[in-house]
Design an enzyme around this catalytic site. Structure first.
Site, PDB file in Angstrom:
ATOM      1  N   ILE A   9       0.914  -1.215   0.090  1.00  0.00           N
ATOM      2  CA  ILE A   9      -0.030   0.037  -0.009  1.00  0.00           C
ATOM      3  C   ILE A   9       1.045   1.163  -0.034  1.00  0.00           C
ATOM      4  CG2 ILE A   9      -0.228  -0.014   2.367  1.00  0.00           C
ATOM      5  CD1 ILE A   9      -3.186   0.794   0.295  1.00  0.00           C
ATOM      6  N   GLN A  12       3.577   3.235  -5.223  1.00  0.00           N
ATOM      7  CA  GLN A  12       2.956   4.301  -6.026  1.00  0.00           C
ATOM      8  C   GLN A  12       1.681   3.907  -6.342  1.00  0.00           C
ATOM      9  OE1 GLN A  12       3.808   6.105 -10.353  1.00  0.00           O
ATOM     10  NE2 GLN A  12       3.285   4.030 -10.484  1.00  0.00           N
ATOM     11  N   ASP A  58       4.072  -9.928   6.464  1.00  0.00           N
ATOM     12  CA  ASP A  58       5.408 -10.427   5.964  1.00  0.00           C
ATOM     13  C   ASP A  58       4.763 -11.235   4.991  1.00  0.00           C
ATOM     14  OD1 ASP A  58       7.602 -11.749   5.134  1.00  0.00           O
ATOM     15  OD2 ASP A  58       8.331 -12.186   7.061  1.00  0.00           O
ATOM     16  N   LEU A  59       4.745 -11.018   3.653  1.00  0.00           N
ATOM     17  CA  LEU A  59       4.486 -11.841   2.552  1.00  0.00           C
ATOM     18  C   LEU A  59       5.202 -13.259   2.415  1.00  0.00           C
ATOM     19  CD1 LEU A  59       3.124  -9.241   0.118  1.00  0.00           C
ATOM     20  CD2 LEU A  59       1.851 -11.156   1.128  1.00  0.00           C
ATOM     21  N   SER A  84      10.210  -3.588  -6.948  1.00  0.00           N
ATOM     22  CA  SER A  84       9.771  -3.279  -8.181  1.00  0.00           C
ATOM     23  C   SER A  84      10.823  -2.690  -9.083  1.00  0.00           C
ATOM     24  CB  SER A  84       8.542  -2.493  -8.034  1.00  0.00           C
ATOM     25  OG  SER A  84       9.051  -1.336  -7.555  1.00  0.00           O
ATOM     26  N   SER A 125       4.002  -7.886 -15.432  1.00  0.00           N
ATOM     27  CA  SER A 125       4.681  -6.465 -15.662  1.00  0.00           C
ATOM     28  C   SER A 125       5.103  -6.844 -17.230  1.00  0.00           C
ATOM     29  CB  SER A 125       6.079  -6.332 -14.997  1.00  0.00           C
ATOM     30  OG  SER A 125       6.726  -5.580 -15.594  1.00  0.00           O
ATOM     31  N   GLU A 127       8.003  -6.113 -18.342  1.00  0.00           N
ATOM     32  CA  GLU A 127       9.333  -6.603 -18.296  1.00  0.00           C
ATOM     33  C   GLU A 127       9.481  -7.948 -18.487  1.00  0.00           C
ATOM     34  OE1 GLU A 127      12.034  -4.828 -17.955  1.00  0.00           O
ATOM     35  OE2 GLU A 127      10.870  -3.083 -17.967  1.00  0.00           O
ATOM     36  N   TYR A 149      14.242  -9.233 -12.623  1.00  0.00           N
ATOM     37  CA  TYR A 149      12.879  -8.642 -12.221  1.00  0.00           C
ATOM     38  C   TYR A 149      11.897  -9.387 -12.952  1.00  0.00           C
ATOM     39  CZ  TYR A 149       8.938  -5.572 -11.909  1.00  0.00           C
ATOM     40  OH  TYR A 149       7.490  -5.032 -11.959  1.00  0.00           O
ATOM     41  N   HIS A 179       3.904   2.950 -15.570  1.00  0.00           N
ATOM     42  CA  HIS A 179       2.999   3.966 -15.374  1.00  0.00           C
ATOM     43  C   HIS A 179       3.486   5.061 -14.375  1.00  0.00           C
ATOM     44  CE1 HIS A 179       1.765   0.483 -13.410  1.00  0.00           C
ATOM     45  NE2 HIS A 179       1.644   0.985 -12.316  1.00  0.00           N
ATOM     46  N   ARG A 184       5.611   8.446  -7.619  1.00  0.00           N
ATOM     47  CA  ARG A 184       6.471   7.291  -8.349  1.00  0.00           C
ATOM     48  C   ARG A 184       7.909   7.567  -7.126  1.00  0.00           C
ATOM     49  NH1 ARG A 184       7.220   2.740 -11.072  1.00  0.00           N
ATOM     50  NH2 ARG A 184       7.643   3.166 -13.260  1.00  0.00           N
TER      51      ARG A 184
HETATM   52  P1  NAP Z   1       6.357   0.483  -5.297  1.00  0.00           P
HETATM   53  O1  NAP Z   1       6.130   1.833  -5.617  1.00  0.00           O
HETATM   54  O2  NAP Z   1       7.952  -0.264  -5.595  1.00  0.00           O
HETATM   55  O3  NAP Z   1       5.483  -0.310  -4.238  1.00  0.00           O
HETATM   56  C1  NAP Z   1       5.625  -1.503  -3.942  1.00  0.00           C
HETATM   57  C2  NAP Z   1       5.527  -1.803  -2.249  1.00  0.00           C
HETATM   58  O4  NAP Z   1       6.069  -3.070  -2.275  1.00  0.00           O
HETATM   59  C3  NAP Z   1       6.847  -0.953  -1.829  1.00  0.00           C
HETATM   60  O5  NAP Z   1       6.164   0.266  -1.389  1.00  0.00           O
HETATM   61  C4  NAP Z   1       7.030  -1.933  -0.314  1.00  0.00           C
HETATM   62  O6  NAP Z   1       6.229  -1.482   0.545  1.00  0.00           O
HETATM   63  C5  NAP Z   1       6.329  -3.253  -0.742  1.00  0.00           C
HETATM   64  N1  NAP Z   1       7.425  -4.312  -0.603  1.00  0.00           N
HETATM   65  C6  NAP Z   1       7.144  -5.535  -0.143  1.00  0.00           C
HETATM   66  N2  NAP Z   1       8.164  -6.326  -0.397  1.00  0.00           N
HETATM   67  C7  NAP Z   1       9.224  -5.561  -0.970  1.00  0.00           C
HETATM   68  C8  NAP Z   1      10.569  -5.905  -1.239  1.00  0.00           C
HETATM   69  N3  NAP Z   1      11.009  -7.098  -0.922  1.00  0.00           N
HETATM   70  N4  NAP Z   1      11.267  -4.951  -1.651  1.00  0.00           N
HETATM   71  C9  NAP Z   1      10.763  -3.886  -1.887  1.00  0.00           C
HETATM   72  N5  NAP Z   1       9.413  -3.253  -1.841  1.00  0.00           N
HETATM   73  C10 NAP Z   1       8.635  -4.312  -1.302  1.00  0.00           C
HETATM   74  O7  NAP Z   1       5.591  -0.232  -6.874  1.00  0.00           O
HETATM   75  P2  NAP Z   1       4.448   0.309  -7.615  1.00  0.00           P
HETATM   76  O8  NAP Z   1       4.960   1.094  -8.798  1.00  0.00           O
HETATM   77  O9  NAP Z   1       3.296   0.915  -6.930  1.00  0.00           O
HETATM   78  O10 NAP Z   1       3.849  -1.004  -8.458  1.00  0.00           O
HETATM   79  C11 NAP Z   1       3.040  -1.976  -7.816  1.00  0.00           C
HETATM   80  C12 NAP Z   1       3.128  -3.166  -8.315  1.00  0.00           C
HETATM   81  O11 NAP Z   1       3.006  -3.438  -9.925  1.00  0.00           O
HETATM   82  C13 NAP Z   1       4.577  -3.771  -8.197  1.00  0.00           C
HETATM   83  O12 NAP Z   1       4.288  -5.356  -7.764  1.00  0.00           O
HETATM   84  C14 NAP Z   1       5.251  -3.711  -9.413  1.00  0.00           C
HETATM   85  O13 NAP Z   1       6.464  -4.567  -9.547  1.00  0.00           O
HETATM   86  C15 NAP Z   1       4.209  -3.958 -10.689  1.00  0.00           C
HETATM   87  N6  NAP Z   1       4.383  -2.952 -11.692  1.00  0.00           N
HETATM   88  C16 NAP Z   1       4.916  -1.719 -11.685  1.00  0.00           C
HETATM   89  C17 NAP Z   1       4.623  -1.076 -12.866  1.00  0.00           C
HETATM   90  C18 NAP Z   1       5.153   0.331 -12.776  1.00  0.00           C
HETATM   91  O14 NAP Z   1       5.475   1.175 -13.894  1.00  0.00           O
HETATM   92  N7  NAP Z   1       4.632   1.074 -11.852  1.00  0.00           N
HETATM   93  C19 NAP Z   1       4.698  -1.623 -14.061  1.00  0.00           C
HETATM   94  C20 NAP Z   1       4.290  -3.085 -14.091  1.00  0.00           C
HETATM   95  C21 NAP Z   1       4.211  -3.701 -12.840  1.00  0.00           C
HETATM   96  P3  NAP Z   1       6.640  -1.481   2.271  1.00  0.00           P
HETATM   97  O15 NAP Z   1       8.051  -1.176   2.376  1.00  0.00           O
HETATM   98  O16 NAP Z   1       5.555  -0.869   2.821  1.00  0.00           O
HETATM   99  O17 NAP Z   1       6.487  -2.906   2.495  1.00  0.00           O
END
Ligand code: NAP
Length: 324
Positions: A9, A12, A58-59, A84, A125, A127, A149, A179, A184
């Site tokens: 949560i 981004q 803790d996932l 991510s 993703s 990717e 990744y 996105h 971000r």
């Molecule tokens: P983000 O900003 O990196 O947020 C992901 C959250 O996951 C972090 O705030 C962190 O929260 C938590 N987390 C849990 N385990 C983690 C670990 N081992 N390492 C780092 N963070 C961990 O990602 P987002 O941009 O919101 O994207 C959401 C999802 O969509 C992700 O799965 C990402 O891979 C996927 N995705 C994103 C994009 C994009 O362009 N943004 C595109 C395709 C797919 P806590 O530290 O609070 O636990």
């Protein structure tokens, strides 16, 4: 009232999705690895910090997830938590692979065992596709990931499909292309370019350092992309969808556009080869026809429209914080 759990949560997408779901009347539980003030800041920015219940989760701990799933018996789970960053995945390949796959295995096993009515959205993703011979990317395109990744997301993606087909569960992959938004984190390209260009403009930084600008990406606006996540879980049959703008743009054109908007001289852009990735995708864009037709997802923003929103929001934020 429907109940949704959003993992990750604090990132981004989580806050934008939480805002969207609370406005629809959902009870939203957001999870974080560790509860601190800093991981509330994106919820606070959107003014929804009191509308979401935050739980530590803790996932990687099956028992912890089992407890959460039994406690809330959620209608929907949006699994956004992940390591991510593609760049970081080269620094931490084992940690990235382990977390991004095992967390998904644990979640779907708990749903299968304790709450089979729960619908799950998995954040897949673009990717996963990596280097491809044919564009646009469709659901039939072969996967050839070029980063730890990408490989981790591909493994999780297929685990979702296997569980869906084997156990008749409502599990879906949303294959999202890049996105962007104000929320971000600062280590991602567009956010970094916008912030650092503003700092150059206001004399706080000498130059803008960038990596390889001769590559093309398909990107869109995060608040619109989270709507697609919800729509994916509202159709009768669980399925996978590609969510993207359908076009690509050269990174150089993004930097030039921001520089022109800020009236900055391009001589202050410096390419640093140390910032190049060990392996790179040169061009990628997807086909969003299925999402538009079946989900009625109505995305039609241009790249420049998105950049204008991001630049203005960042300027306002930096002014209010006296950063410029
Ligand atoms: P983000 O900003 O990196 O947020 C992901 C959250 O996951 C972090 O705030 C962190 O929260 C938590 N987390 C849990 N385990 C983690 C670990 N081992 N390492 C780092 N963070 C961990 O990602 P987002 O941009 O919101 O994207 C959401 C999802 O969509 C992700 O799965 C990402 O891979 C996927 N995705 C994103 C994009 C994009 O362009 N943004 C595109 C395709 C797919 P806590 O530290 O609070 O636990």
């Amino acid at each position: 009232m429907k109940t949704a759990i959003i993992t990750g949560i604090s990132g981004q997408d989580g806050p934008y999705l939480a805002k969207f779901l609370t406005e629809k009347g959902y009870k939203v539980i957001g999870t974080t690895r560790s509860y601190t003030n800093s991981n509330r800041k994106n919820l606070e920015y959107l003014g929804i910090e009191n509308d979401v219940l935050i739980e530590e989760l803790d996932l990687l701990d099956l028992a912890n997830i089992a407890h959460m799933i039994k406690k809330y018996k959620p209608d929907e789970v949006y699994n956004l938590a992940a390591q991510s960053s593609v760049h970081m995945s080269f620094e931490q390949p084992i940690g990235t692979f382990y977390f991004n796959t095992q967390s998904v295995n644990n979640l779907i096993e708990c749903i299968r065992l304790f709450s089979p009515h729960t619908k799950l959205y998995q954040a897949s993703s673009s990717e996963m596709f990596g280097k491809v011979n044919h564009l646009p990317i469709t659901l039939e395109s072969p996967m050839n990931p070029v980063s730890p990744y990408g490989i981790s997301k591909m493994a999780a993606h297929f685990m979702i499909k296997v569980y869906r087909e084997s156990y008749n569960l409502y599990l879906c992959n949303g294959i999202l292309f890049n996105h962007e938004s104000f929320l971000r984190s600062q280590n991602f390209f567009i956010k970094k370019v916008i912030r650092n260009s503003i700092l150059v403009k206001y004399g706080k930084l000498d130059k803008l350092l960038v990596g390889n600008l001769n590559i093309k990406r398909d990107f869109g606006y995060a608040p619109k992309y989270v709507e697609a996540m919800w729509k994916i879980l509202q159709v009768e049959k669980p399925d996978d969808y590609i969510i993207c703008s359908g076009k690509s743009i050269m990174l150089k054109d993004i930097v030039y556009y921001i520089f022109d908007k800020l009236n900055l001289d391009r001589s202050r852009i410096f390419v640093d080869e140390k910032l190049f990735r060990p392996n790179e995708i040169y061009d990628i864009y997807g086909d969003n026809t299925k999402a538009k037709e079946i989900l009625k997802w109505d995305y039609n923003m241009s790249f420049y429209e998105v950049l204008d929103i991001l630049l203005l929001e960042e300027l306002n934020f930096m002014r209010n914080k006296n950063e410029i």
